[in-house]
Scaffold this motif. Structure first.
Motif, PDB file in Angstrom:
ATOM      1  N   GLU A  26       0.582  -1.094   0.046  1.00 27.86           N
ATOM      2  CA  GLU A  26      -0.180  -0.389   0.084  1.00 27.86           C
ATOM      3  C   GLU A  26       0.543   1.453  -0.089  1.00 27.86           C
ATOM      4  N   TYR A  27       2.318   1.067   0.764  1.00 28.73           N
ATOM      5  CA  TYR A  27       2.812   2.018  -0.018  1.00 28.73           C
ATOM      6  C   TYR A  27       4.145   2.175  -0.822  1.00 28.73           C
ATOM      7  N   PRO A  28       3.618   1.854  -1.792  1.00 29.61           N
ATOM      8  CA  PRO A  28       5.111   1.592  -2.976  1.00 29.61           C
ATOM      9  C   PRO A  28       5.995   2.551  -3.120  1.00 29.61           C
ATOM     10  N   GLY A  29       7.551   1.465  -3.334  1.00 31.50           N
ATOM     11  CA  GLY A  29       8.198   3.020  -3.159  1.00 31.50           C
ATOM     12  C   GLY A  29       9.348   3.412  -1.654  1.00 31.50           C
ATOM     13  N   GLN A  30       8.160   3.407  -0.761  1.00 37.11           N
ATOM     14  CA  GLN A  30       8.427   3.539   0.553  1.00 37.11           C
ATOM     15  C   GLN A  30       8.922   2.800   1.613  1.00 37.11           C
ATOM     16  N   VAL A  31      10.099   2.703   1.852  1.00 44.17           N
ATOM     17  CA  VAL A  31      11.148   1.978   2.761  1.00 44.17           C
ATOM     18  C   VAL A  31      10.900   2.518   4.439  1.00 44.17           C
ATOM     19  N   PHE A  32      10.260   1.485   5.179  1.00 44.27           N
ATOM     20  CA  PHE A  32      10.459   1.068   6.958  1.00 44.27           C
ATOM     21  C   PHE A  32      11.567   0.487   7.290  1.00 44.27           C
ATOM     22  N   LYS A  33      12.442   1.550   8.080  1.00 45.94           N
ATOM     23  CA  LYS A  33      13.087   0.898   9.008  1.00 45.94           C
ATOM     24  C   LYS A  33      13.317   0.330  10.175  1.00 45.94           C
ATOM     25  N   GLY A  34      13.742  -1.240  10.143  1.00 47.26           N
ATOM     26  CA  GLY A  34      13.518  -2.163  11.212  1.00 47.26           C
ATOM     27  C   GLY A  34      14.687  -2.468  12.239  1.00 47.26           C
ATOM     28  N   VAL A  35      14.413  -3.245  13.311  1.00 45.83           N
ATOM     29  CA  VAL A  35      15.438  -3.580  13.920  1.00 45.83           C
ATOM     30  C   VAL A  35      15.467  -4.888  14.416  1.00 45.83           C
ATOM     31  N   LEU A  36      16.158  -5.763  13.585  1.00 36.10           N
ATOM     32  CA  LEU A  36      16.116  -7.669  15.128  1.00 36.10           C
ATOM     33  C   LEU A  36      16.219  -7.307  15.885  1.00 36.10           C
ATOM     34  N   THR A  37      14.430  -7.742  17.439  1.00 37.13           N
ATOM     35  CA  THR A  37      15.225  -7.949  18.513  1.00 37.13           C
ATOM     36  C   THR A  37      16.102  -8.797  19.069  1.00 37.13           C
ATOM     37  N   ARG A  38      15.006  -9.996  18.832  1.00 39.28           N
ATOM     38  CA  ARG A  38      15.458 -11.101  19.918  1.00 39.28           C
ATOM     39  C   ARG A  38      14.950 -11.895  18.152  1.00 39.28           C
ATOM     40  N   THR A  39      15.336 -13.214  18.955  1.00 38.11           N
ATOM     41  CA  THR A  39      14.912 -14.211  17.884  1.00 38.11           C
ATOM     42  C   THR A  39      14.703 -15.880  19.148  1.00 38.11           C
ATOM     43  N   ALA A  40      14.006 -16.821  18.237  1.00 42.16           N
ATOM     44  CA  ALA A  40      13.344 -17.870  19.286  1.00 42.16           C
ATOM     45  C   ALA A  40      14.706 -18.708  19.578  1.00 42.16           C
ATOM     46  N   ASN A  41      15.695 -18.567  19.332  1.00 40.75           N
ATOM     47  CA  ASN A  41      16.327 -19.434  19.543  1.00 40.75           C
ATOM     48  C   ASN A  41      16.225 -21.069  20.396  1.00 40.75           C
ATOM     49  N   ALA A  42      15.384 -21.688  18.616  1.00 39.51           N
ATOM     50  CA  ALA A  42      15.024 -22.415  18.105  1.00 39.51           C
ATOM     51  C   ALA A  42      14.677 -22.673  16.952  1.00 39.51           C
ATOM     52  N   ILE A  43      14.925 -23.656  16.338  1.00 42.77           N
ATOM     53  CA  ILE A  43      14.158 -24.416  14.885  1.00 42.77           C
ATOM     54  C   ILE A  43      12.864 -25.091  14.543  1.00 42.77           C
ATOM     55  N   ASP A  44      11.713 -24.077  14.248  1.00 41.00           N
ATOM     56  CA  ASP A  44      10.650 -24.873  14.359  1.00 41.00           C
ATOM     57  C   ASP A  44      10.648 -25.944  13.369  1.00 41.00           C
ATOM     58  N   GLN A  45      10.510 -27.843  14.214  1.00 43.16           N
ATOM     59  CA  GLN A  45      10.839 -28.836  13.659  1.00 43.16           C
ATOM     60  C   GLN A  45      10.087 -28.966  12.203  1.00 43.16           C
ATOM     61  N   ALA A  46       9.149 -28.249  12.260  1.00 41.39           N
ATOM     62  CA  ALA A  46       8.293 -28.767  10.984  1.00 41.39           C
ATOM     63  C   ALA A  46       8.366 -28.028  10.004  1.00 41.39           C
ATOM     64  N   SER A  47       8.656 -26.221  10.354  1.00 38.34           N
ATOM     65  CA  SER A  47       8.813 -26.407   8.967  1.00 38.34           C
ATOM     66  C   SER A  47      10.198 -25.618   8.666  1.00 38.34           C
ATOM     67  N   HIS A  48      11.297 -26.235   9.276  1.00 40.69           N
ATOM     68  CA  HIS A  48      12.895 -25.712  10.002  1.00 40.69           C
ATOM     69  C   HIS A  48      13.240 -24.256   9.496  1.00 40.69           C
ATOM     70  N   THR A  49      12.675 -23.414  10.302  1.00 34.36           N
ATOM     71  CA  THR A  49      12.570 -22.541  10.744  1.00 34.36           C
ATOM     72  C   THR A  49      12.858 -21.886  11.489  1.00 34.36           C
ATOM     73  N   LEU A  50      13.843 -20.334  11.735  1.00 34.35           N
ATOM     74  CA  LEU A  50      13.640 -19.844  13.140  1.00 34.35           C
ATOM     75  C   LEU A  50      12.975 -18.656  12.652  1.00 34.35           C
ATOM     76  N   LEU A  51      11.975 -18.266  14.378  1.00 38.48           N
ATOM     77  CA  LEU A  51      11.230 -17.461  14.490  1.00 38.48           C
ATOM     78  C   LEU A  51      12.596 -16.401  14.594  1.00 38.48           C
ATOM     79  N   VAL A  52      12.261 -15.031  14.869  1.00 35.21           N
ATOM     80  CA  VAL A  52      12.641 -14.121  14.480  1.00 35.21           C
ATOM     81  C   VAL A  52      11.857 -12.816  14.279  1.00 35.21           C
ATOM     82  N   GLU A  53      12.101 -11.242  15.611  1.00 33.30           N
ATOM     83  CA  GLU A  53      11.294 -10.113  16.224  1.00 33.30           C
ATOM     84  C   GLU A  53      11.512  -8.812  15.631  1.00 33.30           C
TER      85      GLU A  53
END
Length: 407
Positions: A274-301
């Motif tokens: 809905e905002y083409p061409g605009q970039v909003f800056k974010g920062v990774l603050t924490r991770t789950a520190n565990a790999i999901d066994q079903a999807s083999h992904t790491l959840l990050v915030e």
């Protein structure tokens, strides 16, 4: 004498010698042998020259044949280093604080003061609940407390009187001990009644529904006169829904391959359709520190500031991470790789011979790949090698950017 004879006598007879042969007639005897010898010499020279030219041609042909038998390969040099990995993943934006507000007491809704979209501060009054039953219980509890206090006063006086009578030997020690025990019971009864009053006073305070933090009302599910029951998410009716959106959270599922690069502080670019061409800056603050066994992904915030409240919770977003790569890696075109039973290999030319080097891929960029081990920027890598290429084959080298020579 005949006349003719006389004439001959008058004119002496001169003996003529034969005319000498001309010089050419004398040399003609040697011309034939000389010419023949010359022809023989010329023939010999011709034969020698022919044999020599034929030998030269055969040598030239042999060299050309040998040269044609050596395949010509194009080589390239790996590019030192590798570009940062551009990782784009989907995510859902959520409010930093998100809560449902329930009633803590039973009654009827007396009045509500805010509706959806209202900005509220912590402690602001959202609604009032009429609780006549709680009010009645509170009045009764206060009366019971007063009775307990009166009984306590009587117990105090009785205990004091019994103590004096024991000293004058009018009352027994047992009577004094009974009075002291009754005093303790009276004090405990007062404390119990006081706790009941405080509990009902707290229940009565729940008639006022207040905002627990600064935020925006996103839902109102009650109206005046509605029956309100104390409850929670499992039981009961939600009165309001409150969110705080000055900061927003984005939860992203990162593939396991990239999990080692996910560290707090990593900057992320957030984009929305809905905002083409605009970039909003974010920062990774924490991770789950565990790999999901079903999807083999790491959840990050990823946290994104939203002071102007332009971003809305619940939005679908794209989160882009720029992941640094190893400084010792090199980059190659994908068509320079050989897939063999021994594993992934790269063909390089060393001393005009082919060598097959095992290679390990770091990241795949599509048309090019990152090689993290096995190659150096100075290596001559064969571009687009044939599947039949074997180690030790002699080859002729031509740089890929050189124009093909015309023959």
């Amino acid at each position: 004498m005949p006349p003719n004879d006389l004439q001959e006598l008058d004119h002496p007879v001169v003996q003529r010698s034969p005319a000498p042969e001309p010089a050419p007639a004398r040399k003609s005897r040697w011309i034939g042998p000389v010419v023949g010898a010359g022809l023989l010499v010329a023939l010999g020279i011709g034969i020698f020259v022919g044999i020599r030219d034929r030998a030269v041609d055969e040598q030239t042909l042999a060299r050309a044949t040998n040269a044609a038998a050596v395949p010509t390969v194009e080589v390239i040099h790996p590019k030192p280093g590798a570009p940062d990995v551009k990782l784009v993943l989907p995510g859902n934006m959520q409010a930093f604080s998100d809560t449902a507000i329930y009633a803590r007491t039973n009654g009827y809704l007396k009045k509500w003061y805010v509706d959806i979209g209202a900005h509220v501060k912590r402690g602001d009054l959202l609604a009032e609940i009429d609780t006549p039953e709680v009010d009645d219980q509170l009045r009764q509890a206060r009366a019971d407390l007063n009775n307990a206090k009166a009984a306590l006063d009587l117990a105090v006086v009785t205990a004091q009187r019994k103590e004096k009578l024991v000293q004058t030997f009018v009352a027994s020690v047992a009577d004094r001990d009974a009075a002291v025990s009754a005093l303790g019971v009276a004090r405990a009864e007062v404390q119990s009644r006081q706790a009941a009053v405080e509990r009902l006073e707290k229940m009565q305070s729940f008639e006022r529904v207040e905002a627990p933090f600064d935020g925006i009302i996103t839902a109102r599910t009650i109206d005046v006169g509605a029956l309100i029951a104390a409850g929670n998410a499992q039981s009961g009716r939600e009165l309001f829904h409150l969110v705080a959106i000055n900061w927003l959270r984005i939860y992203v599922s990162v593939p396991e391959t990239y999990s080692p690069a996910m560290r707090p502080g990593l900057v992320a670019d957030v984009t929305l359709d809905e905002y083409p061409g605009q970039v909003f800056k974010g920062v990774l603050t924490r991770t789950a520190n565990a790999i999901d066994q079903a999807s083999h992904t790491l959840l990050v915030e990823v946290d994104v500031p939203n002071k102007d409240e332009k971003l809305l919770p619940g939005s679908y977003v794209h989160v882009q991470f720029m992941l640094p790569t190893s400084g010792k890696s090199v980059t190659l075109p994908a068509n320079a790789l050989l897939f063999r039973k021994e594993g992934l290999q790269v063909a390089v030319v060393r001393d005009n011979k082919v060598a097959l080097i095992p290679a390990k891929i770091g990241h795949d960029y599509g048309e090019s790949v990152e090689i993290v081990s096995g190659l150096r920027p100075s290596d001559e890598v064969i571009a687009n090698p044939a599947d039949s290429l074997t180690a030790g084959t002699t080859v002729a080298v031509k740089q890929k950017d050189e124009p093909a020579s015309s023959k």
